[in-house]
Design a protein around this motif. Structure first.
Motif, PDB file in Angstrom:
ATOM      1  N   ALA A 127      10.187 -23.510   2.643  1.00 42.99           N
ATOM      2  CA  ALA A 127      10.362 -22.189   3.259  1.00 42.99           C
ATOM      3  C   ALA A 127      11.731 -22.037   3.911  1.00 42.99           C
ATOM      4  O   ALA A 127      11.995 -21.050   4.583  1.00 42.99           O
ATOM      5  N   CYS A 128      12.624 -23.006   3.713  1.00 42.95           N
ATOM      6  CA  CYS A 128      13.940 -22.952   4.365  1.00 42.95           C
ATOM      7  C   CYS A 128      14.646 -21.638   4.044  1.00 42.95           C
ATOM      8  O   CYS A 128      14.824 -21.283   2.888  1.00 42.95           O
ATOM      9  N   PRO A 129      15.025 -20.904   5.105  1.00 46.71           N
ATOM     10  CA  PRO A 129      15.603 -19.583   4.906  1.00 46.71           C
ATOM     11  C   PRO A 129      17.128 -19.564   4.756  1.00 46.71           C
ATOM     12  O   PRO A 129      17.723 -18.496   4.683  1.00 46.71           O
ATOM     13  N   CYS A 130      17.795 -20.717   4.730  1.00 48.60           N
ATOM     14  CA  CYS A 130      19.261 -20.690   4.697  1.00 48.60           C
ATOM     15  C   CYS A 130      19.769 -20.197   3.342  1.00 48.60           C
ATOM     16  O   CYS A 130      19.059 -20.204   2.346  1.00 48.60           O
ATOM     17  N   ALA A 131      21.029 -19.775   3.314  1.00 47.46           N
ATOM     18  CA  ALA A 131      21.617 -19.194   2.108  1.00 47.46           C
ATOM     19  C   ALA A 131      21.622 -20.195   0.956  1.00 47.46           C
ATOM     20  O   ALA A 131      21.400 -19.841  -0.204  1.00 47.46           O
ATOM     21  N   TRP A 132      21.859 -21.447   1.279  1.00 47.41           N
ATOM     22  CA  TRP A 132      21.891 -22.500   0.268  1.00 47.41           C
ATOM     23  C   TRP A 132      20.524 -22.647  -0.413  1.00 47.41           C
ATOM     24  O   TRP A 132      20.427 -22.719  -1.635  1.00 47.41           O
ATOM     25  N   CYS A 133      19.468 -22.682   0.373  1.00 44.30           N
ATOM     26  CA  CYS A 133      18.118 -22.891  -0.164  1.00 44.30           C
ATOM     27  C   CYS A 133      17.496 -21.616  -0.719  1.00 44.30           C
ATOM     28  O   CYS A 133      16.917 -21.617  -1.799  1.00 44.30           O
ATOM     29  N   ALA A 134      17.596 -20.567   0.059  1.00 41.90           N
ATOM     30  CA  ALA A 134      16.870 -19.344  -0.289  1.00 41.90           C
ATOM     31  C   ALA A 134      17.710 -18.310  -1.035  1.00 41.90           C
ATOM     32  O   ALA A 134      17.194 -17.308  -1.510  1.00 41.90           O
ATOM     33  N   GLY A 149      19.982 -34.790   5.678  1.00 46.59           N
ATOM     34  CA  GLY A 149      21.138 -34.238   6.378  1.00 46.59           C
ATOM     35  C   GLY A 149      21.139 -32.727   6.455  1.00 46.59           C
ATOM     36  O   GLY A 149      21.983 -32.130   7.116  1.00 46.59           O
ATOM     37  N   HIS A 150      20.200 -32.093   5.776  1.00 46.17           N
ATOM     38  CA  HIS A 150      20.157 -30.632   5.779  1.00 46.17           C
ATOM     39  C   HIS A 150      19.699 -30.102   7.136  1.00 46.17           C
ATOM     40  O   HIS A 150      18.702 -30.550   7.668  1.00 46.17           O
ATOM     41  N   HIS A 151      20.472 -29.167   7.691  1.00 45.28           N
ATOM     42  CA  HIS A 151      20.068 -28.630   8.997  1.00 45.28           C
ATOM     43  C   HIS A 151      20.653 -27.250   9.214  1.00 45.28           C
ATOM     44  O   HIS A 151      21.092 -26.902  10.302  1.00 45.28           O
ATOM     45  N   THR A 152      20.684 -26.445   8.164  1.00 49.20           N
ATOM     46  CA  THR A 152      21.271 -25.112   8.295  1.00 49.20           C
ATOM     47  C   THR A 152      20.229 -24.005   8.265  1.00 49.20           C
ATOM     48  O   THR A 152      20.571 -22.837   8.367  1.00 49.20           O
ATOM     49  N   GLY A 153      18.973 -24.374   8.127  1.00 47.52           N
ATOM     50  CA  GLY A 153      17.933 -23.343   8.084  1.00 47.52           C
ATOM     51  C   GLY A 153      17.483 -22.948   9.471  1.00 47.52           C
ATOM     52  O   GLY A 153      17.029 -23.776  10.239  1.00 47.52           O
TER      53      GLY A 153
HETATM   54 ZN   LIG Z   1      18.128 -24.722   3.642  1.00 47.71          ZN
END
Ligand SMILES: [Zn+2]
Ligand SMILES: [Zn+2]
Length: 114
Positions: free
Chosen positions: A41-48, A88-92
């Motif tokens: 459900a990560c809402p960041c631009a990279w994921c979503a 290391g992902h932490h932008t969401g």
């Molecule tokens: Zn993300």
């Protein structure tokens, strides 16, 4: 209830077994999140994705263990939380509204159907 008084998380607990995140809310509610489900459900631009373009999650069929292992939760202002993942992902940024919308308890599900 107005948006202004949206419930805030008062505490959280990470449990490695069975890989769940527990959040207690200021209105007394408690939510249990499955780590993997939270990562999907990560809402960041990279994921979503962004601006109509799909994010990386759209083309993935599965996530590996690092990507779905939650190591920490960081507060973002007074409106959201950022999960820190083992890869290391932490932008969401998961806003409180979004987190509540992900609650799968009977009460919240019923409310959503109304
Ligand atoms: Zn993300
Ligand atoms: Zn709920």
């Amino acid at each position: 209830m107005s948006q202004y008084k949206f419930p805030q998380p008062t505490s959280f607990l990470l449990e490695e077994e069975p890989r769940k995140l527990y959040i207690s809310w200021s209105d007394g509610h408690e939510t249990v999140y499955d780590w993997e489900r939270l990562r999907w459900a990560c809402p960041c631009a990279w994921c979503a994705g962004e601006g109509g373009l799909p994010g990386v999650l759209a083309s993935k069929k599965s996530l590996n263990r690092e990507e779905t292992t939650l190591v920490n939760i960081e507060p973002v202002g007074r409106y959201g939380l950022t999960p820190v993942w083992e890869d290391g992902h932490h932008t969401g940024i998961y806003t409180y509204e979004k987190l509540r919308a992900l609650c799968e308890c009977d009460e919240c599900r019923k409310k959503r159907m109304e």
